[in-house]
Design a protein around this motif. Structure first.
Motif, PDB file in Angstrom:
ATOM      1  N   VAL A   1      41.691  23.494  66.298  1.00 45.40           N
ATOM      2  CA  VAL A   1      41.602  22.178  65.689  1.00 45.40           C
ATOM      3  C   VAL A   1      41.645  22.378  64.180  1.00 45.40           C
ATOM      4  O   VAL A   1      40.959  23.252  63.643  1.00 45.40           O
ATOM      5  CB  VAL A   1      40.331  21.432  66.153  1.00 45.40           C
ATOM      6  CG1 VAL A   1      39.073  22.226  65.858  1.00 45.40           C
ATOM      7  CG2 VAL A   1      40.239  20.051  65.549  1.00 45.40           C
ATOM      8  N   PRO A   2      42.504  21.625  63.487  1.00 45.47           N
ATOM      9  CA  PRO A   2      42.606  21.841  62.038  1.00 45.47           C
ATOM     10  C   PRO A   2      41.275  21.608  61.314  1.00 45.47           C
ATOM     11  O   PRO A   2      40.959  22.293  60.358  1.00 45.47           O
ATOM     12  CB  PRO A   2      43.667  20.828  61.605  1.00 45.47           C
ATOM     13  CG  PRO A   2      44.465  20.539  62.834  1.00 45.47           C
ATOM     14  CD  PRO A   2      43.489  20.647  63.966  1.00 45.47           C
TER      15      PRO A   2
ATOM     16  N   ASN B   1      44.687  21.322  73.603  1.00 48.05           N
ATOM     17  CA  ASN B   1      44.151  21.609  72.273  1.00 48.05           C
ATOM     18  C   ASN B   1      45.070  22.473  71.424  1.00 48.05           C
ATOM     19  O   ASN B   1      44.855  22.617  70.226  1.00 48.05           O
ATOM     20  CB  ASN B   1      42.774  22.269  72.386  1.00 48.05           C
ATOM     21  CG  ASN B   1      41.709  21.270  72.755  1.00 48.05           C
ATOM     22  OD1 ASN B   1      41.745  20.124  72.299  1.00 48.05           O
ATOM     23  ND2 ASN B   1      40.768  21.672  73.598  1.00 48.05           N
ATOM     24  N   LYS B   2      46.087  23.047  72.046  1.00 44.84           N
ATOM     25  CA  LYS B   2      47.058  23.838  71.288  1.00 44.84           C
ATOM     26  C   LYS B   2      47.983  22.951  70.452  1.00 44.84           C
ATOM     27  O   LYS B   2      48.549  23.411  69.455  1.00 44.84           O
ATOM     28  CB  LYS B   2      47.933  24.656  72.245  1.00 44.84           C
ATOM     29  CG  LYS B   2      47.195  25.744  73.021  1.00 44.84           C
ATOM     30  CD  LYS B   2      48.076  26.257  74.161  1.00 44.84           C
ATOM     31  CE  LYS B   2      47.479  27.470  74.858  1.00 44.84           C
ATOM     32  NZ  LYS B   2      47.809  28.745  74.210  1.00 44.84           N
ATOM     33  N   ILE B   3      48.182  21.732  70.903  1.00 49.83           N
ATOM     34  CA  ILE B   3      49.250  20.932  70.294  1.00 49.83           C
ATOM     35  C   ILE B   3      48.897  19.476  70.026  1.00 49.83           C
ATOM     36  O   ILE B   3      49.626  18.796  69.316  1.00 49.83           O
ATOM     37  CB  ILE B   3      50.507  20.930  71.194  1.00 49.83           C
ATOM     38  CG1 ILE B   3      50.179  20.392  72.584  1.00 49.83           C
ATOM     39  CG2 ILE B   3      51.100  22.332  71.290  1.00 49.83           C
ATOM     40  CD1 ILE B   3      51.405  19.878  73.300  1.00 49.83           C
ATOM     41  N   ARG B   4      47.790  18.977  70.573  1.00 52.99           N
ATOM     42  CA  ARG B   4      47.564  17.535  70.464  1.00 52.99           C
ATOM     43  C   ARG B   4      47.213  17.120  69.039  1.00 52.99           C
ATOM     44  O   ARG B   4      46.833  17.947  68.214  1.00 52.99           O
ATOM     45  CB  ARG B   4      46.465  17.099  71.441  1.00 52.99           C
ATOM     46  CG  ARG B   4      45.069  17.522  71.030  1.00 52.99           C
ATOM     47  CD  ARG B   4      44.062  17.220  72.136  1.00 52.99           C
ATOM     48  NE  ARG B   4      42.718  17.621  71.762  1.00 52.99           N
ATOM     49  CZ  ARG B   4      41.798  16.809  71.235  1.00 52.99           C
ATOM     50  NH1 ARG B   4      42.057  15.531  71.043  1.00 52.99           N
ATOM     51  NH2 ARG B   4      40.611  17.263  70.894  1.00 52.99           N
ATOM     52  N   ASN B   5      47.340  15.851  68.803  1.00 52.24           N
ATOM     53  CA  ASN B   5      46.954  15.252  67.533  1.00 52.24           C
ATOM     54  C   ASN B   5      45.448  14.992  67.597  1.00 52.24           C
ATOM     55  O   ASN B   5      45.005  13.930  68.024  1.00 52.24           O
ATOM     56  CB  ASN B   5      47.751  13.959  67.329  1.00 52.24           C
ATOM     57  CG  ASN B   5      47.488  13.304  65.991  1.00 52.24           C
ATOM     58  OD1 ASN B   5      46.894  13.907  65.100  1.00 52.24           O
ATOM     59  ND2 ASN B   5      47.927  12.066  65.846  1.00 52.24           N
ATOM     60  N   HIS B   6      44.682  15.979  67.161  1.00 49.08           N
ATOM     61  CA  HIS B   6      43.234  15.949  67.413  1.00 49.08           C
ATOM     62  C   HIS B   6      42.567  14.676  66.900  1.00 49.08           C
ATOM     63  O   HIS B   6      41.665  14.142  67.523  1.00 49.08           O
ATOM     64  CB  HIS B   6      42.571  17.168  66.768  1.00 49.08           C
ATOM     65  CG  HIS B   6      42.940  18.467  67.402  1.00 49.08           C
ATOM     66  ND1 HIS B   6      42.227  19.023  68.432  1.00 49.08           N
ATOM     67  CD2 HIS B   6      43.972  19.316  67.188  1.00 49.08           C
ATOM     68  CE1 HIS B   6      42.773  20.170  68.810  1.00 49.08           C
ATOM     69  NE2 HIS B   6      43.845  20.376  68.060  1.00 49.08           N
ATOM     70  N   PHE B   7      43.019  14.204  65.749  1.00 54.09           N
ATOM     71  CA  PHE B   7      42.395  13.009  65.175  1.00 54.09           C
ATOM     72  C   PHE B   7      43.203  11.745  65.500  1.00 54.09           C
ATOM     73  O   PHE B   7      43.187  10.788  64.748  1.00 54.09           O
ATOM     74  CB  PHE B   7      42.211  13.192  63.664  1.00 54.09           C
ATOM     75  CG  PHE B   7      41.071  14.105  63.314  1.00 54.09           C
ATOM     76  CD1 PHE B   7      39.810  13.591  63.057  1.00 54.09           C
ATOM     77  CD2 PHE B   7      41.235  15.478  63.284  1.00 54.09           C
ATOM     78  CE1 PHE B   7      38.742  14.422  62.750  1.00 54.09           C
ATOM     79  CE2 PHE B   7      40.178  16.330  62.976  1.00 54.09           C
ATOM     80  CZ  PHE B   7      38.920  15.804  62.707  1.00 54.09           C
TER      81      PHE B   7
END
Lengths: 367, 367
Positions: B17-18, A246-252
């Protein structure tokens, strides 16, 4: 007007691709392949229930996917008997491997893998400036003891180990893998890539121990579940390690249609059993075709068979070229001595008939 | 047994998360939203031809997508009157922004954006150790002169500039944007995010000049094309800059279904025109609802309207909470003084009726 400079690391990297896609080969030759047996895709396709779910989701694709992949994560947790905190979804194992390398590797970090194992992992290690150390396969199997010894020797932060293995199809049993897990150095993370695990004999995967911070396991909907193009992989591991994504992933980054398809596929375990049987039958058929042509099929716990052509890499590359020329997309190991084999993915009855007809001609042409 | 340490950079990053997804808000409240007007998705959906293409592709998803997205790239090149070498597909603009930051930013690299602009870009800059410098909006518009001045002052490698802007919906005309492009420092790359460009007045986008290595333009199928959940974005730029993505990108990251859908969507420009008209009508309706309630809608060239609630951020947050409480998913700018507004995405007739009914109550509750 000057070109803005890349970072020194980015500048040093080649523009490369770990695998050339079959479509690129088709464009280069001007001919469509008659059989697509090179990327260990599942020609049997996904569950009809998964397809139905994806068709419904296609109409809902105006909405972003849930960045937490909540429903799928919950279902995977139940399926594996673990907590949702131990599961992280990603855009295929490829993306998750990239995230993992980014989390643990910086300039000069030592990483260990087998010479000739998954190139995409190596691509990520190079891409973050890591130092890749390799050990040879042993009798066409990845060698846990050698991987561990090299990790200790180099102070490696990551070890990559696939079980079952790609490209050889070989595997170790759960006892051997657990022994390896137990011997991972304290400051090292074992990436246990189990992409093909649903197709392996029972007793191949050690029990999931989500308390161990020194191993993370990779699973996918691309192989057994037949959804390679959907890009759904997942990591299983200790909660704090999992949270680090969760620090770096492409959340969407997850495709909403793929999320829906994977959930439906997971729920259709009967279909997966059926596919496992079809894959096993196709493996036997590839093996028979190989033997009928004087070649030596290697035992496989995956949806492909490495067929030993009995000579060196140059010879196997000629055989491969002969199959490609006849419209069969196949691949082969990159590194000696594994490159004495060609790697053939399981296929339909029609695919197998094409292989049956093409292999003798390819061998004749190879001389 | 110790936890393997993350890199110092990764260790320093928060698990964040943005944006919190609407599904997470629904799970927290226990209630499904009645209207989904917070993520600038297109409730009008994608072209029926795109949906049909995705349904067909669902059955073919056992195959990996073409890692070169060849057909889509060719079609985009023809559509934009440029060469395929000037086009790079990616898993949404979010992923492409991440790749760009990785290519150009290392520890301490200066990057410039507007305070309150796209958080996901900022997330990537932090994630690669960059130093983010911000300039304020000016009259609710991003301020090209201030961005350029800050870039010169800090020696920035990247400038992020969205036109039209999110979250305010404001825009600059092509002449102003071209003037900005022409003034980008030699060693700097302007990321011109044109996610909403298909919905903006003609004369908003400067002509595509693919010879300029100091600007790269971002487009998407998520907004006008209504395919947010499919994750298809693309970059347009000078060929060598575009090629640099191949050093690090997840080559097999594109969903095959999404590739097929985007190609069909691109070919249905009539549908896109129709959507632009629907979006314009919905913008007018949101504006009217705002005005009828004594609020001030800001002009918008996007598929959302920022509605100035006339007081400070605390007040607008109360209004927002009132809408969320009534089952309307909406969002708002994060930073003062833009946070005096709430941001409402265009919606269906039913959505607008809900807004019409909910807004007076939200305002009354806000006091």
């Amino acid at each position: 007007m000057n070109r803005p400079p890349l970072t020194p690391l980015a500048d040093s990297l080649p523009a490369s691709v770990p695998f050339v896609g079959p479509e690129a080969l088709e464009r280069a030759s001007g001919n469509a392949f008659k059989a697509r047996l090179g990327a260990n895709e599942s020609v049997f396709g996904p569950s009809p229930k998964a397809i139905a779910a994806m068709k419904i989701a296609a109409s809902e694709v105006w909405q972003y996917g849930d960045p937490e992949s909540y429903d799928l994560r919950q279902a995977l947790a139940v399926h594996h008997g673990i907590a949702p905190e131990n599961v992280m979804l990603g855009e295929g194992i490829d993306a998750l491997l990239g995230y993992l390398v980014r989390l643990y590797v910086e300039h000069g970090t030592a990483v260990v893998t087998s010479a000739g194992a998954y190139p995409t992992f190596n691509y990520h290690v190079a891409g973050f400036g890591g130092n890749l150390h390799t050990v040879p396969y042993r009798d066409d199997h990845e060698d846990p003891d050698a991987l561990l010894a090299k990790a200790r020797e180099t102070g490696a932060r990551l070890i990559y180990f696939a079980n079952p293995d790609n490209p050889m199809g070989s595997w170790h049993d759960a006892v051997a893998v657990q022994r390896m897990i137990d011997a991972v150095p304290d400051d090292c993370l074992l990436i246990l890539d189990e992409a093909y695990i649903e197709l392996a004999p029972s007793g191949t995967a050690p029990a999931l121990d989500m308390s161990n911070p020194n191993v993370i396991r990779m699973r996918t909907f691309s192989k057994g579940h037949g959804m390679a193009g959907a890009r759904v992989g997942y990591a299983l591991g200790e909660a704090e390690n999992i949270s680090a994504f969760n620090k770096i992933r492409n959340h969407f980054g997850m495709c909403r249609i793929s999320q829906a398809g994977a959930l439906a596929a997971l729920r259709d375990q009967d279909y997966l059993s059926d596919i496992s049987a079809k894959v096993a039958a196709s493996r036997d058929r590839i093996a028979k075709i190989g033997r009928d042509n004087g070649l030596t099929p290697l035992p496989s716990a995956t949806n492909f068979v490495a067929v030993d052509c009995g000579k060196d890499g140059d010879y196997a590359r000629k055989v491969l070229a002969g199959l490609l020329d006849q419209g069969l997309f196949v691949r082969m190991p990159f590194v000696a001595p594994q490159d004495r084999a060609i790697r053939i993915s399981c296929g339909s009855d029609q695919d197998m008939k094409l292989l049956e007809s093409a292999l003798p001609k390819a061998l004749a042409a190879a001389g």
